[in-house]
Design a protein around this motif. Structure first.
Motif, PDB file in Angstrom:
ATOM      1  N   LYS A 248       0.836  -1.184   0.097  1.00  0.00           N
ATOM      2  CA  LYS A 248       0.051  -0.119   0.029  1.00  0.00           C
ATOM      3  C   LYS A 248       0.846   1.314   0.111  1.00  0.00           C
TER       4      LYS A 248
ATOM      5  N   GLN B  77       3.823   1.478  -1.039  1.00  0.00           N
ATOM      6  CA  GLN B  77       4.521   1.657  -2.506  1.00  0.00           C
ATOM      7  C   GLN B  77       3.998   2.241  -3.430  1.00  0.00           C
ATOM      8  N   LYS B  78       2.401   1.881  -3.150  1.00  0.00           N
ATOM      9  CA  LYS B  78       1.477   2.487  -4.255  1.00  0.00           C
ATOM     10  C   LYS B  78       1.186   4.049  -3.969  1.00  0.00           C
ATOM     11  N   VAL B  79       1.245   4.333  -2.946  1.00  0.00           N
ATOM     12  CA  VAL B  79       1.066   5.889  -2.560  1.00  0.00           C
ATOM     13  C   VAL B  79       2.413   6.482  -2.954  1.00  0.00           C
TER      14      VAL B  79
ATOM     15  N   THR C 141       4.149   6.053  -5.242  1.00  0.00           N
ATOM     16  CA  THR C 141       3.740   6.265  -7.092  1.00  0.00           C
ATOM     17  C   THR C 141       2.822   7.720  -7.001  1.00  0.00           C
TER      18      THR C 141
END
Lengths: 485, 95
Positions: A376, A378-380, A382
């Motif tokens: 999660k 790592q997605k934020v 991005t």
């Protein structure tokens, strides 16, 4: 003006003109350390014998007309840099007696130029902290007010500049660890783009965020020192093979027509009034110099601290697995079996902030929580990177505060780690985005405490933030004010 | 509660950290607070977003497989807490 007050470029001119020798400059620095470091605690290890040998060698080079910008200059290194034959502790008990068998790349590059290493500088343990209070070797005091922290984690590297106990220093920045102490000690600190400087021989904290950079008395010195250590290194496969520009030659570019963005999420309620005033003055000055200022949005800013403390601690828990008492470092005695040796060695060797981050990171990576926390985050990350890319479609450089407040008191935030983490809100996003930022002196609070200004550049846009910083420094001269020590 | 004391004990075992009772108490409270704070990430819809593990786009970095000078046995063992001949010495692994 004493020798220890000089910048790299000023001392370089005097060395070249043979007005002063490197041995004299090094002796002056060592005497200054002897005189004032007892109050500041910026150094963990001072290396007078080696420094004088290096200074003599530098004087021979100078006599032969072979003078690089750093030849004969007394520098200090954060104790996170591996140095051959010089104890390297990373601020931790677990490495209290560790003497590395090799030099890291940044250190090797300084030595090639003939720089003189006067010692290893205090820091938060394993670079984990914002106040230099987690060091096993005791807190560093802020030379501007000895009751305040110098910031962290490169607190010793910044305090040594303010105390004039090194001409320049190297630090590392994972979530603000160069820029925030530079701001709190009124010096210049630059975090380069991820991949700009080799991390080979730098003790790892969070490998996707860590970056090496200079702390100096002025912007010209930051340009010089960055140029000396930047560049591709086959020993660090994450270093980027892109040419290193002449940063000093680019300093005079000026700011006329430059588009400077003011991220609205950084100019919030709750910003200290002295910090707010310094930012307003800086904005007015850039306008008067012909820059074009406009508001931009980095909408995911409020998620940066949470994202950082999941990614950085996860990476740390993995990186710090190597401290097991087997090959180097502290080993617990009187243990039954290997597992107990690991657990006791680490219990004895690590301080509480390091343990806390290893625990958080281990939890975020553990079975059942990996997707919910680590992926999660790592997605934020991005989304946060995308914010910066979007902003840099509109403007050349971003201007922000470094910290929401001037330096805080020693002990003030120790009991509440979350409050300490939140003080990094303006520096962390730059590391997550992998781009570059610089802190420059921008004034003082009513109590005489330093306030720094951050300029954020595009990836590999170090030249642009340096020239923007230089234009400010030339007009304001805040950098000339000396700490009362 | 985001995390219980027994979960914290489990994580400490995974991390090979021997914690005292008072450390377990402190960390349970502090980790609970921090985990409650990071919950805010769940306010964001990240469906379809590619995770970033590395800020700079990068392929595998290959290099030629050529032998080069290594650090040598003595230098590698110089910091060993305990050694025997050219080995690191550790407590007995198999009970």
């Amino acid at each position: 003006m004493e020798i220890y007050d000089l910048t790299i470029h000023e001392l370089h001119e005097k060395l070249k003109a043979k007005e002063v020798s490197s041995v004299e400059a090094t002796r002056a620095m060592l005497e200054r350390i002897e005189a004032v470091d007892g109050q500041v605690n910026a150094y963990i290890t001072v290396t007078p014998e080696q420094a004088l040998v290096e200074a003599e060698a530098a004087d021979k080079r100078i006599a032969a007309g072979d003078v690089a910008p750093l030849t004969g200059i007394p520098v200090g290194l954060k104790d996170i840099f591996i140095t051959k034959g010089i104890r390297t502790t990373c601020g931790s008990r677990i490495l209290e007696n560790f003497v590395p068998p090799y030099d890291g790349t940044a250190v090797a590059k300084l030595k090639e130029q003939g720089a003189v290493i006067v010692g290893k500088l205090n820091q938060d343990e394993f670079a984990m902290g914002s106040s230099n209070e987690s060091s096993y070797f005791g807190p560093v005091k802020n030379p501007w007010n000895l009751e305040c922290t110098p910031g962290g984690s490169s607190g010793g590297s910044a305090a040594a500049i303010a105390a004039r106990t090194a001409t320049a220093t190297l630090g590392t920045d994972t979530g603000g660890s160069i820029r925030q102490p530079a701001s709190h000690c009124s010096c210049v600190g630059l975090k380069p783009t991820y991949g700009r400087v080799s991390r080979y021989g730098v003790i790892a904290y969070a490998s996707s965020l860590d970056q090496v950079g200079p702390l100096t008395r002025d912007v010209t010195d930051a340009a010089l020192l960055l140029g000396a250590v930047a560049g591709y290194d086959p020993k660090d496969s994450t270093s980027v093979n892109t040419p290193v520009p002449d940063y000093v030659a680019g300093l005079q570019a000026g700011v006329k027509g430059l588009k400077i963005g003011l991220p609205k999420q950084y100019f919030i309620e709750g910003l200290d009034p002295d910090v707010k005033r310094a930012m307003d003055e800086a904005i007015a000055l850039y306008k008067s110099l012909g820059a074009e200022l406009r508001e931009v949005s980095l909408p995911h800013t409020e998620y940066a601290v949470a994202t950082y403390y999941l990614i950085a601690t996860a990476e740390a828990s993995s990186n710090l697995a190597r401290y097991d008492g087997v090959r180097f470092g502290h080993r617990a005695e009187d243990v039954r079996g290997l597992k107990e040796m690991f657990a006791k060695t680490r219990a004895e060797g690590f301080g509480s902030e390091v343990k806390r981050r290893i625990m958080l990171g281990t939890y975020a990576l553990s079975s059942g929580y990996y997707d919910a926390y680590y992926v999660k985050a790592q997605k934020v990350r991005t989304l946060i990177m995308q914010d910066f890319l979007n902003a840099f479609n509109e403007v050349d450089v971003l201007l922000t505060p470094i910290a929401p407040t001037p330096p805080f008191k020693i002990g003030e935030k120790l009991a509440d780690p979350l409050q300490m983490y939140l003080s990094d809100i303006f520096t962390i996003p730059v590391n997550l985005a992998g781009t570059c930022g610089i802190s420059i002196p921008a004034g003082f609070s009513a109590d005489g405490l330093p306030i720094g200004l951050q300029l954020i550049g595009k990836p590999f846009g170090e030249a642009a933030i340096l020239s923007t910083a230089y234009a400010f420094e030339k007009e304001t001269q805040w950098h000339l004010k000396k700490a009362p020590l | 509660m985001k995390i219980t004391r027994s979960e914290v004990e489990h994580v400490a075992r995974l991390a090979r950290l021997e914690l005292t009772d008072s450390e377990l108490d402190t960390f349970t409270g502090q980790m609970d607070g921090i985990l409650a704070y990071v919950e805010k990430l769940n306010a964001l819809d990240t469906e379809g977003i590619v995770p970033t593990s590395h800020a700079v786009p990068m392929e595998n970095a290959f290099r030629p497989d050529q032998p080069a000078e290594s650090i040598g046995v003595e230098a590698a063992l110089a910091n060993a807490p305990l050694r025997a001949e050219s080995f690191f010495r550790v407590p007995k692994v198999i009970e």
